[in-house]
Design a protein around this motif. Structure first.
Motif, PDB file in Angstrom:
ATOM      1  N   MET A   1       0.839  -1.211   0.000  1.00 50.61           N
ATOM      2  CA  MET A   1       0.000   0.000   0.000  1.00 50.61           C
ATOM      3  C   MET A   1       0.870   1.256   0.000  1.00 50.61           C
ATOM      4  O   MET A   1       1.902   1.287   0.651  1.00 50.61           O
ATOM      5  CB  MET A   1      -0.879  -0.038   1.259  1.00 50.61           C
ATOM      6  N   ARG A   2       0.408   2.255  -0.732  1.00 49.15           N
ATOM      7  CA  ARG A   2       1.219   3.472  -0.858  1.00 49.15           C
ATOM      8  C   ARG A   2       1.460   4.134   0.504  1.00 49.15           C
ATOM      9  O   ARG A   2       2.550   4.626   0.779  1.00 49.15           O
ATOM     10  CB  ARG A   2       0.504   4.454  -1.783  1.00 49.15           C
ATOM     11  N   ALA A   3       0.440   4.132   1.362  1.00 49.87           N
ATOM     12  CA  ALA A   3       0.586   4.778   2.677  1.00 49.87           C
ATOM     13  C   ALA A   3       1.690   4.103   3.484  1.00 49.87           C
ATOM     14  O   ALA A   3       2.472   4.776   4.169  1.00 49.87           O
ATOM     15  CB  ALA A   3      -0.739   4.734   3.434  1.00 49.87           C
ATOM     16  N   ASP A   4       1.783   2.769   3.387  1.00 51.82           N
ATOM     17  CA  ASP A   4       2.824   2.046   4.136  1.00 51.82           C
ATOM     18  C   ASP A   4       4.208   2.420   3.627  1.00 51.82           C
ATOM     19  O   ASP A   4       5.148   2.603   4.406  1.00 51.82           O
ATOM     20  CB  ASP A   4       2.623   0.528   3.997  1.00 51.82           C
ATOM     21  N   ARG A   5       4.313   2.527   2.308  1.00 53.27           N
ATOM     22  CA  ARG A   5       5.620   2.886   1.728  1.00 53.27           C
ATOM     23  C   ARG A   5       6.050   4.272   2.184  1.00 53.27           C
ATOM     24  O   ARG A   5       7.211   4.521   2.500  1.00 53.27           O
ATOM     25  CB  ARG A   5       5.541   2.864   0.194  1.00 53.27           C
ATOM     26  N   VAL A   6       5.090   5.187   2.225  1.00 54.91           N
ATOM     27  CA  VAL A   6       5.411   6.559   2.630  1.00 54.91           C
ATOM     28  C   VAL A   6       5.781   6.591   4.119  1.00 54.91           C
ATOM     29  O   VAL A   6       6.715   7.285   4.531  1.00 54.91           O
ATOM     30  CB  VAL A   6       4.228   7.509   2.299  1.00 54.91           C
ATOM     31  N   ALA A   7       5.087   5.768   4.924  1.00 55.21           N
ATOM     32  CA  ALA A   7       5.412   5.689   6.358  1.00 55.21           C
ATOM     33  C   ALA A   7       6.805   5.080   6.544  1.00 55.21           C
ATOM     34  O   ALA A   7       7.576   5.535   7.397  1.00 55.21           O
ATOM     35  CB  ALA A   7       4.355   4.861   7.086  1.00 55.21           C
ATOM     36  N   ASP A   8       7.140   4.086   5.730  1.00 55.83           N
ATOM     37  CA  ASP A   8       8.482   3.467   5.817  1.00 55.83           C
ATOM     38  C   ASP A   8       9.563   4.479   5.463  1.00 55.83           C
ATOM     39  O   ASP A   8      10.599   4.574   6.128  1.00 55.83           O
ATOM     40  CB  ASP A   8       8.587   2.277   4.851  1.00 55.83           C
ATOM     41  N   ALA A   9       9.308   5.243   4.407  1.00 59.53           N
ATOM     42  CA  ALA A   9      10.284   6.266   4.003  1.00 59.53           C
ATOM     43  C   ALA A   9      10.448   7.292   5.128  1.00 59.53           C
ATOM     44  O   ALA A   9      11.555   7.751   5.418  1.00 59.53           O
ATOM     45  CB  ALA A   9       9.826   6.944   2.715  1.00 59.53           C
ATOM     46  N   PHE A  10       9.352   7.653   5.774  1.00 57.14           N
ATOM     47  CA  PHE A  10       9.407   8.613   6.887  1.00 57.14           C
ATOM     48  C   PHE A  10      10.320   8.071   7.991  1.00 57.14           C
ATOM     49  O   PHE A  10      11.174   8.784   8.520  1.00 57.14           O
ATOM     50  CB  PHE A  10       7.983   8.845   7.432  1.00 57.14           C
ATOM     51  N   ARG A  11      10.127   6.775   8.326  1.00 55.14           N
ATOM     52  CA  ARG A  11      10.940   6.143   9.385  1.00 55.14           C
ATOM     53  C   ARG A  11      12.426   6.205   9.050  1.00 55.14           C
ATOM     54  O   ARG A  11      13.256   6.514   9.892  1.00 55.14           O
ATOM     55  CB  ARG A  11      10.527   4.680   9.547  1.00 55.14           C
ATOM     56  N   ARG A  12      12.735   5.921   7.791  1.00 55.17           N
ATOM     57  CA  ARG A  12      14.151   5.952   7.383  1.00 55.17           C
ATOM     58  C   ARG A  12      14.711   7.375   7.482  1.00 55.17           C
ATOM     59  O   ARG A  12      15.847   7.592   7.883  1.00 55.17           O
ATOM     60  CB  ARG A  12      14.303   5.443   5.952  1.00 55.17           C
ATOM     61  N   LEU A  13      13.887   8.358   7.136  1.00 53.17           N
ATOM     62  CA  LEU A  13      14.355   9.749   7.122  1.00 53.17           C
ATOM     63  C   LEU A  13      14.485  10.342   8.511  1.00 53.17           C
ATOM     64  O   LEU A  13      15.451  11.023   8.840  1.00 53.17           O
ATOM     65  CB  LEU A  13      13.352  10.626   6.351  1.00 53.17           C
ATOM     66  N   PHE A  14      13.428  10.108   9.329  1.00 55.03           N
ATOM     67  CA  PHE A  14      13.332  10.823  10.594  1.00 55.03           C
ATOM     68  C   PHE A  14      13.533   9.914  11.811  1.00 55.03           C
ATOM     69  O   PHE A  14      13.476  10.366  12.941  1.00 55.03           O
ATOM     70  CB  PHE A  14      11.978  11.547  10.696  1.00 55.03           C
TER      71      PHE A  14
END
Ligand code: GLA
Length: 392
Positions: A1-14
């Protein structure tokens, strides 16, 4: 799901999970162009293409911004020092929303924000409004503001007008926040709170809506849009009206006679365009979406001949689509490039799309990008709200 991917990217960034993921869509306007800043009417619908925002509240007053479509860097800004014109590039839109919320007296502070958008930029499909409105809905929840959709749209518009410096109306932000799936939004820009949802059942009526991105960069910041807006305001003042919306169609001939030659066509467009919105809404309410076709096409003629915001590429896309059997077509959005919409019978999408592509090639234009649009939902939270997880 796109939302999960965006949440994963957030975790990696922040380095931590976001508080939630929100989405805000781009839009096309079916009819009612350059009417919003004349207190008039419009009929936009949200696109399935949207900006996703993974966000986490911060308590230290810092705003950290990152976009998957950006240069990879995280922009860091103290909320207290945000000032109009101080943030350049895409980050100005989200920063502007935080500034506008604070300026309006709402108790907001910092956040970590990661964006990932599928709304094409520069295509007249309101990628900026999607960016702004994603922040507005996320902040509304993160800071418990409980603002209405129209209030959030006003905040987003204020960000664009006063912080970024683009004098847009409220249509794009209203569409991004308030649209619902399967419907167009009947907007009265004088009282956005009183918008209505008009069912727009394309599929059920055997229709499709093509969005043809001419790939001529559309930019509202270059002064032409502001000049048109000023022209309309000057005409309303000369006619002694609060706004051009207040000119009844029956009084148009007299008004055209009284106005300077350069203002008359602007007024004719705005008055006839408001009437086209009313007609389009009536046809949709009767369940006759195919009847929008001629309304779209006459709207384009008015934008081309009276308002003069079309360009050779948008005119060509409209002509080629009509030649290939589209029921109607028009440029959508502010103009000076951007996108064209074409209403076609189901099964005719490829014929119409191919004809437009061939016409562009023959004229030596860049190949257009063509997609099929369905009326999508407005801005919303994608991840479950906190506390909604089932307890073991
Ligand atoms: C742009 C602006 C809107 C509206 C349209 C023209 O999209 O952002 O407010 O004025 O142009 O209808």
């Amino acid at each position: 799901m796109r939302a999960d991917r965006v949440a994963d990217a957030f975790r990696r960034l922040f380095g931590d999970a976001p508080d939630g993921v929100w989405a805000a869509p781009g839009r096309v306007n079916l009819i009612g162009e350059h009417t919003d800043y004349n207190d008039g009417f419009a009929l936009p619908m949200a696109l399935p293409q949207s900006t996703l925002l993974a966000a986490r509240r911060r308590t230290d007053g810092r705003l950290r911004l990152h976009s998957a479509q950006g240069d990879g860097r995280i922009t860091e800004l103290p909320v207290a020092s945000l000032a109009p014109g101080s943030v350049k590039g895409w980050a100005g839109y989200p920063a502007g929303v935080v500034w506008a919320l604070a300026e309006a007296g709402h108790p907001v502070a910092g956040a970590d924000l990661h964006f990932d958008s599928t709304v094409p930029t520069g295509a007249g499909l309101s990628s900026s409004a999607a960016l702004e409105c994603a922040v507005a809905v996320a902040y509304d929840e993160l800071y418990g503001l409980r603002l209405s959709g129209a209030a959030l749209a006003r905040i987003a518009q204020r960000a664009e007008n006063a912080f970024v410096g683009v004098p847009c109306g409220i249509m794009d932000q209203m569409a991004s926040v308030c649209c619902t799936a399967g419907s167009a939004l009947h907007l009265d820009a004088r009282s956005p709170e009183h918008h209505r949802h008009v069912p727009f059942d394309l599929r059920g009526q055997g229709l499709r809506l093509l969005v043809i991105d001419t790939r001529v960069a559309h930019d509202l910041g270059d002064g032409a849009y502001a000049a048109l807006r000023q022209g309309c305001e000057r005409a309303a003042a000369l006619l002694g009206l609060p706004a051009l919306r207040d000119l009844p169609p029956a009084e148009l001939p007299r008004a055209l006679h009284a106005l300077p030659a350069e203002l008359a066509p602007l007024v004719r467009h705005v008055v006839t365009e408001n009437a086209r919105v009313a007609e389009a809404v009536s046809r949709l309410r009767e369940g006759n979406a195919a009847a929008l076709g001629p309304i779209l096409t006459s709207g384009h003629a008015s934008l081309r001949d009276d308002y003069r915001v079309s360009c050779p590429e948008t005119d060509l896309a409209v002509t080629a689509a009509l030649d290939a059997g589209a029921l109607g077509a028009r440029m959508t959005g502010g103009g000076f490039g951007g996108s064209v919409i074409a209403l076609v019978r189901a099964g005719r999408e490829d014929v119409v799309g191919d004809r437009v592509t061939a016409a562009f090639a023959a004229a030596g234009h860049r190949a257009p990008r063509i997609l099929t649009a369905t009326p999508a939902a407005g801005a919303r939270r994608l991840t479950p709200p906190p506390g909604s997880e089932r307890q073991p």
